[in-house]
Motif scaffolding. Structure first.
Motif, PDB file in Angstrom:
ATOM      1  N   ASN A 193      15.711  82.110  22.779  1.00 27.78           N
ATOM      2  CA  ASN A 193      16.581  80.962  23.072  1.00 27.78           C
ATOM      3  C   ASN A 193      17.299  81.142  24.403  1.00 27.78           C
ATOM      4  O   ASN A 193      17.454  80.190  25.187  1.00 27.78           O
ATOM      5  N   THR A 194      17.735  82.351  24.653  1.00 21.84           N
ATOM      6  CA  THR A 194      18.404  82.639  25.917  1.00 21.84           C
ATOM      7  C   THR A 194      17.451  82.435  27.086  1.00 21.84           C
ATOM      8  O   THR A 194      17.818  81.842  28.117  1.00 21.84           O
ATOM      9  N   VAL A 195      16.215  82.907  26.926  1.00 25.55           N
ATOM     10  CA  VAL A 195      15.214  82.723  27.979  1.00 25.55           C
ATOM     11  C   VAL A 195      14.958  81.245  28.226  1.00 25.55           C
ATOM     12  O   VAL A 195      14.855  80.798  29.384  1.00 25.55           O
ATOM     13  N   TRP A 196      14.868  80.459  27.161  1.00 28.42           N
ATOM     14  CA  TRP A 196      14.618  79.015  27.279  1.00 28.42           C
ATOM     15  C   TRP A 196      15.718  78.338  28.085  1.00 28.42           C
ATOM     16  O   TRP A 196      15.439  77.544  28.994  1.00 28.42           O
ATOM     17  N   ILE A 197      16.957  78.651  27.775  1.00 32.02           N
ATOM     18  CA  ILE A 197      18.083  78.040  28.486  1.00 32.02           C
ATOM     19  C   ILE A 197      18.085  78.460  29.957  1.00 32.02           C
ATOM     20  O   ILE A 197      18.290  77.628  30.867  1.00 32.02           O
TER      21      ILE A 197
ATOM     22  N   PHE B 263      11.134  73.518  30.512  1.00 30.19           N
ATOM     23  CA  PHE B 263      11.285  73.157  29.103  1.00 30.19           C
ATOM     24  C   PHE B 263      10.156  73.713  28.237  1.00 30.19           C
ATOM     25  O   PHE B 263      10.086  73.409  27.045  1.00 30.19           O
ATOM     26  N   ARG B 264       9.269  74.529  28.819  1.00 30.01           N
ATOM     27  CA  ARG B 264       8.167  75.095  28.031  1.00 30.01           C
ATOM     28  C   ARG B 264       8.670  75.931  26.855  1.00 30.01           C
ATOM     29  O   ARG B 264       9.768  76.484  26.885  1.00 30.01           O
ATOM     30  N   ASN B 265       7.819  76.038  25.872  1.00 28.09           N
ATOM     31  CA  ASN B 265       8.129  76.842  24.690  1.00 28.09           C
ATOM     32  C   ASN B 265       8.180  78.324  25.087  1.00 28.09           C
ATOM     33  O   ASN B 265       7.169  78.890  25.511  1.00 28.09           O
TER      34      ASN B 265
ATOM     35  N   TYR C 112       6.947  78.651  17.501  1.00 26.15           N
ATOM     36  CA  TYR C 112       8.371  78.895  17.752  1.00 26.15           C
ATOM     37  C   TYR C 112       9.029  77.625  18.282  1.00 26.15           C
ATOM     38  O   TYR C 112       8.466  76.909  19.117  1.00 26.15           O
ATOM     39  N   ARG C 113      10.239  77.337  17.776  1.00 28.86           N
ATOM     40  CA  ARG C 113      10.995  76.164  18.223  1.00 28.86           C
ATOM     41  C   ARG C 113      12.369  76.619  18.714  1.00 28.86           C
ATOM     42  O   ARG C 113      13.208  77.053  17.926  1.00 28.86           O
ATOM     43  N   PRO C 114      12.612  76.537  20.028  1.00 29.56           N
ATOM     44  CA  PRO C 114      13.872  77.031  20.590  1.00 29.56           C
ATOM     45  C   PRO C 114      15.042  76.101  20.307  1.00 29.56           C
ATOM     46  O   PRO C 114      14.866  74.919  19.978  1.00 29.56           O
TER      47      PRO C 114
END
Length: 504
Positions: free
Chosen positions: A93-97, A145-147, A211-213
């Motif tokens: 989640n941190t990586v996604w943000i 916004f990639r998974n 996986y869903r962030p």
């Protein structure tokens, strides 16, 4: 059809590390070979449809995008792959943000700076170049916004899923770019193709991994990942300066048409060798990471990887140097002949780059990404000192630029790579050089025979090209067989091992 399904199911990575590495390499090589073939075919078509000037404008836009991407790369994925823990969900989640923030930052900077970049690097058509930069700037915004769960494709060696992800985007690029160019033959066709690819990949990332962030940010995770990635950032910046700084220099001092010649020479000379071997290296980084605490196994894996890399890349690079005139004449036409000499010179650089891709994963897997940054800094310094006098003052043009980047890799960069790897892995430098030397000898003989045959033939260029490729392949295989038998090189046993692992 049933046999094809059975073959594909057997190639899905499974079993031990060795089997997963081999099967992963097959998928990654298929991805790179298919994707690169599509891209090169697209470039051939667009070379005739829109010409060097328009392609040069796209080159300026891609330079701007690549530069800002490299300056903001904090190595998050590399940190996750290198992590010894199999499960890294706590960081995703941190990586996604962080990636979303980075994508927004890149887009905003490109949008605002586009007129200034166009004025600096584009010799004319500044308005058109500005628009291209802003359109291409949508790519990082979309990909932010990639998974983040896709990191498991590399970490777990699940390259069959990465194959689908990458190739889907490649197909979108070709379809949109060529379709657009047939209706409106301008640089915008390429820009539209690149953006279409990222739209497809964004959707594919969520279809291919479960996986869903969510918006759950951890300062602790961010600190840990960025602490590892800080050297990736530095090496990424330096990589841009030494790998694409020459493009920026050519565009600024010689013009966008010269940039198109130089970039085409670079892509067609480097792609076959470096794309094939980069597959092996991309697979070996996670594999090396799993062996980071076992020097003996890591040393053996490095030696075998270098052997296969050299075996593949040497004949491709030497062959390209010989057939470049026929290739340009057949596929690109008379207006592209200025790229022939730079293409021949850069073929040597492609071979060296292919070999160098075996060393980088060692530094990263053993927790020494700082080596990449330090060596990159040395290359940037040497190129900065020599590129202007050779290219501009002495009047060698893009051939001089190609010579600068190639000669600097021959010395001192490659000897330093060999010395550091040998010291770190407790391996003799002679063993490392030997793995490179055997295919160089075989490829030199092959190139000599092809050159002789080519000079003796008086046929249409397409016929000469086909004959030269066939002759080169036969001579190289024969030379490799002789060297392997006389000097116990070991390449045949490596190939048999790869095939056996793939069949399990």
């Amino acid at each position: 059809m049933s046999r094809l399904r059975e073959l594909l199911s057997r190639l899905i990575p499974s079993g031990g590390t060795t089997e997963r590495v081999v099967k992963g390499a097959i998928w990654a090589m298929g991805q790179n070979a298919f994707g690169r073939a599509l891209q090169l075919a697209m470039l051939v078509v667009l070379a005739r449809l829109i010409g060097p000037q328009q392609i040069g404008l796209v080159g300026v836009a891609l330079l701007a995008l690549s530069g800002i991407q490299k300056f903001t790369d904090v190595g998050l994925n590399a940190a996750l792959v290198q992590d010894e823990n199999e499960n890294v969900d706590e960081h995703l989640n941190t990586v996604w943000i962080l990636e979303m923030a980075r994508g927004l930052l890149i887009f905003s900077v490109l949008y605002a700076a586009a007129p200034f970049i166009a004025n600096l690097l584009s010799d004319n058509l500044i308005g058109e170049t500005t628009t291209l930069i802003r359109v291409i700037g949508l790519s990082p915004l979309l990909l932010g916004f990639r998974n983040p769960g896709m990191v498991y494709f590399q970490k777990n060696l699940d390259f069959h899923k990465q194959f689908v992800y990458r190739v889907g985007g490649d197909i979108a690029t070709v379809v949109v770019a060529i379709g657009w160019a047939l209706v409106e033959p301008t640089a915008m066709s390429l820009a539209a193709g690149y953006v279409a690819a990222d739209v497809v990949r964004l959707g594919g990332s969520y279809l291919l991994h479960e996986y869903r962030p969510n918006l759950d940010f951890s300062r602790e995770s961010a600190g840990k990942l960025i602490n590892y990635g800080k050297w990736i950032t530095g090496s990424s910046i330096l990589y841009f300066l030494y790998s694409e700084g020459d493009d920026a220099f050519v565009s600024a001092f010689l013009g966008t048409a010269s940039l198109a010649f130089y970039q085409y020479a670079y892509r067609f000379s480097n792609a076959p060798a470096t794309e094939l071997t980069s597959v092996i290296s991309s697979v070996m980084f996670p594999a090396f990471s799993k062996l980071q605490n076992d020097t003996a196994q890591l040393r053996d894996a490095f030696r075998k990887t270098l052997r296969v890399n050299a075996f593949i890349s040497a004949p491709v690079a030497f062959g390209i140097a010989v057939v470049a005139p026929d290739f340009v004449q057949v596929f690109l036409g008379d207006q592209w002949t200025e790229m022939i000499l730079p293409m021949q010179i850069l073929a040597g650089y492609g071979f060296l780059r292919a070999l160098g891709q075996t060393f980088g994963p060692i530094w990263k897997a053993t927790g020494r990404p700082d080596i990449l940054a330090k060596l990159g800094g040395l290359r940037v310094l040497l190129i900065a000192v020599t590129i202007y006098p050779v290219t501009v003052m002495w009047g060698y043009g893009i051939a001089g630029t190609a010579a600068v980047v190639t000669v600097i890799y021959i010395f001192p960069m490659m000897p330093i790579d060999i010395y550091l790897a040998s010291s770190m892995l407790n391996i003799s430098p002679f063993e490392t050089v030997r793995e490179m030397g055997y295919p160089i000898v075989a490829s030199t003989v092959m190139a000599g025979v092809v050159w002789y045959v080519d000079s003796a033939l008086q046929l249409p260029s397409i016929a000469e090209l086909v004959i030269n490729i066939v002759v080169g392949a036969v001579v190289y295989v024969a030379m490799v067989a002789l060297i392997d038998r006389w000097f116990q090189w070991g390449i045949s046993s490596n190939i048999r091992g790869i095939v056996a692992s793939a069949r399990r």
